[in-house]
Structure formats: C-alpha cells, structure tokens
Design an enzyme around this catalytic site. Sequence first.
Site, PDB file in Angstrom:
ATOM      1  N   SER A 174     -15.428  24.210 -19.263  1.00 34.38           N
ATOM      2  CA  SER A 174     -15.044  22.685 -18.685  1.00 34.38           C
ATOM      3  C   SER A 174     -14.258  22.539 -17.259  1.00 34.38           C
ATOM      4  O   SER A 174     -14.116  21.657 -16.862  1.00 34.38           O
ATOM      5  CB  SER A 174     -14.090  22.273 -19.452  1.00 34.38           C
ATOM      6  N   LYS A 178     -16.114  20.270 -15.084  1.00 31.09           N
ATOM      7  CA  LYS A 178     -15.719  18.731 -15.167  1.00 31.09           C
ATOM      8  C   LYS A 178     -15.199  18.513 -13.830  1.00 31.09           C
ATOM      9  O   LYS A 178     -14.985  17.227 -13.385  1.00 31.09           O
ATOM     10  CB  LYS A 178     -14.735  18.233 -16.270  1.00 31.09           C
ATOM     11  N   SER A 219      -9.504  17.017 -20.992  1.00 31.87           N
ATOM     12  CA  SER A 219     -10.859  17.749 -20.858  1.00 31.87           C
ATOM     13  C   SER A 219     -11.773  17.030 -22.078  1.00 31.87           C
ATOM     14  O   SER A 219     -12.500  18.074 -22.787  1.00 31.87           O
ATOM     15  CB  SER A 219     -10.743  19.173 -21.197  1.00 31.87           C
ATOM     16  N   LYS A 241      -7.729  22.405 -13.603  1.00 34.03           N
ATOM     17  CA  LYS A 241      -8.634  22.211 -14.610  1.00 34.03           C
ATOM     18  C   LYS A 241      -8.881  23.354 -15.453  1.00 34.03           C
ATOM     19  O   LYS A 241      -8.931  24.664 -14.740  1.00 34.03           O
ATOM     20  CB  LYS A 241     -10.144  22.046 -13.936  1.00 34.03           C
TER      21      LYS A 241
END
Length: 351
Positions: free
Chosen positions: A134, A137, A193, A298
């Site tokens: 992720s 993202k 997420s 993140k």
Amino acid sequence: MKKSKKMLMQGLSLSVLLGLSSTSFADLVMNSSGNPGQAAMSWSSSDASQLLNNDSLDDDADEISPQGSTTLTTTIRQANNTPVTTTAKPVQLVDTSRYGSQPSVNARAALVMDAQTGEVLYSKNTNLALPIASITKLMTAVITADARLNMSEDITLQQIDFAGAGGKNSSSTLKAGDTMNRAEMLLVALMKSENPAAAALARTYPGGRSAFVAAMNAKARQLGMNTTHYVESTGLDPHNISSARDLGILVSSASQYGLIRQFSTTAHYDFNLGYRVLKSNNTNALVRNGGWNINISKTGYINEAGRCVVMHTTVNNRPAVVVLLGASTSQARTNDATNLLNWVSNLPKRI
C-alpha cells in the site's frame, strides 16, 4: 457545518493550515463543527480548489534529473512560510559511522535521507526492487492531486472496487454503495489504507483505471524512479514494485502537496456515511501516538512485501525521509522506524 468550515477558512490562512504538523486540516474541520461524532468532511468546490491551488505553488519544488542520480532541488519554508529554493549537492552516501554505531534494522531494505540536501544517511539494499504493497497509495494520491479534479464530487463505491488485484481480495470496513466525496476517498485511502477507496479514485479518473496507471508510471519516470513499476492503484498486486531509493524520491515529492501531508498524518477521523459513522485510525502507530513530528506517512502490507512504511519527518531540526521495506512484523517495522528516528536525532544537525 458548511458555515463553520467557511468561517474556519476565513479565520486561518491556507499557509498556516498547511504548515501545521500536529493537527490535520481534516481534524480542524471536524472540530469546528462542535460535534466531532457527526463530522463529515464535505468541502465546497472552492475550498478544495484553494487547497489544490496552494499545492501547485510547490509543484517544481523537488526536481530529480531524468537519471534520478544527480542533484536534488528542494523548497524549504522559513517561519514566515516564504518558499526558498536551494539546489543541493549531488545525492550521495554519507559515512555516518564515525558518529556512533548505526542501528541494525529488521527490514529487507531501508533508507534515511536528509530531505533538504539529499544526503543518504543510512542505507540498506536501497536499489533492490521489491513489492511495495500500500505504499502504492502515495503515488495514487499524487496522481489524484495532480489531476486537479473536483474534490467535492461524490463517488459511490461499486462492487468492482472490492474485486481486489493480483489474486487478492480487498478486505474493508467499507461497503458497495457507500458514498464519499473525492476528498474523503483520498483521506480514507491514505490514513486508513482502504483499498476500495484507492480503486475508486482510479476508476473515476479521466480515462479510467488504465489512464490512471499510465499516469502513475509516467510520474515515476518523470521523477527518476528507475526501478519502479505500477500495475494498479491499491498495492494489493505484488507486481507494484519499487526500491527504497525510488521511494525516497517519491516521499520528497509528495511532501510538497499540502493535501497529502495533512491527510496521510491524520491520526483519527469519523466518516459520516449517512446510515453509519465509520470510526477510523491511522495505520501508522507512530502517527497515532504523536511522539514524532511526521509530515508524510504511509504504511503497507501484503505477504510478498512484508511490513513497509515511508515517512517524511523533522528530527532535531533536520527534515528526513525514512523508508522501510519488508519488515517481518508490524512491531518490527515500528521498532525499526523508532530506532532510526532516535539515531537521526543524535546526529549533528548537518553533516
């Protein structure tokens, strides 16, 4: 609620809002309502456009050569928020061993970079291309912000947004039929997420998913992220790959977007979906705990990638990028990040 947000925007300049690191813009909007439990972020088009237009002032702040290995141009902000652009010396590995033993990390690859000078302070397998889960993202957010789309436009999640990628299903607390505006979709994709939200952002991009993925790869090439390749927007597919070095470049670039800074570091938020309230927490324990000055965050996880995290932080007055890929557990990832941050905090302010 709209009246409260309008008063907030009038009372606080955008430069002040985007300079805050301990409280996110979303939190400010939520608290201005006087009823946090019912806070739903539904900005007007003009409010969202103002935020995005402010970001555009910094679009060229980080310029990496096409080869991605020469100089790093960084925009720093003084106390009065005046941009000052400086061209740093070539990115290079700096011998920091003379300042004490370097911490060992559990992660397969790691990078700590001085975000102002581009100096690499800590390095482990930095050029190794790995699945990034992720962390994908973060690029999804950059492409969404670059498109300057209407952030107040409602997006309704469809069943296809839950189909997953790379043979993996998309587990989620969201449901098909849930509706958020584009700003909320971006917020829940970054802080929590949520894979369906990231899928929906790509689906509703002009030209659809294929155009979105093409834009992701084009942006990576533009930034000089030579080992990076994207096949979808969520990170579920292990064919989304990058290196710690490339992600250091991406984090530096993403740090120029006020929208991404605020959304990725929002610790907690309640999304009002109309028929229910979705209470959400940031996936990064260091953001939730609030002990560090984190400007970008993140996390990521799939089996092939292990536990990953990228951060832009300020430690001992030094802006620093931290990248960890392939830690064995969430706790190992947190321990690695904490050890590296503590190590940086004990370095001289400038090497």
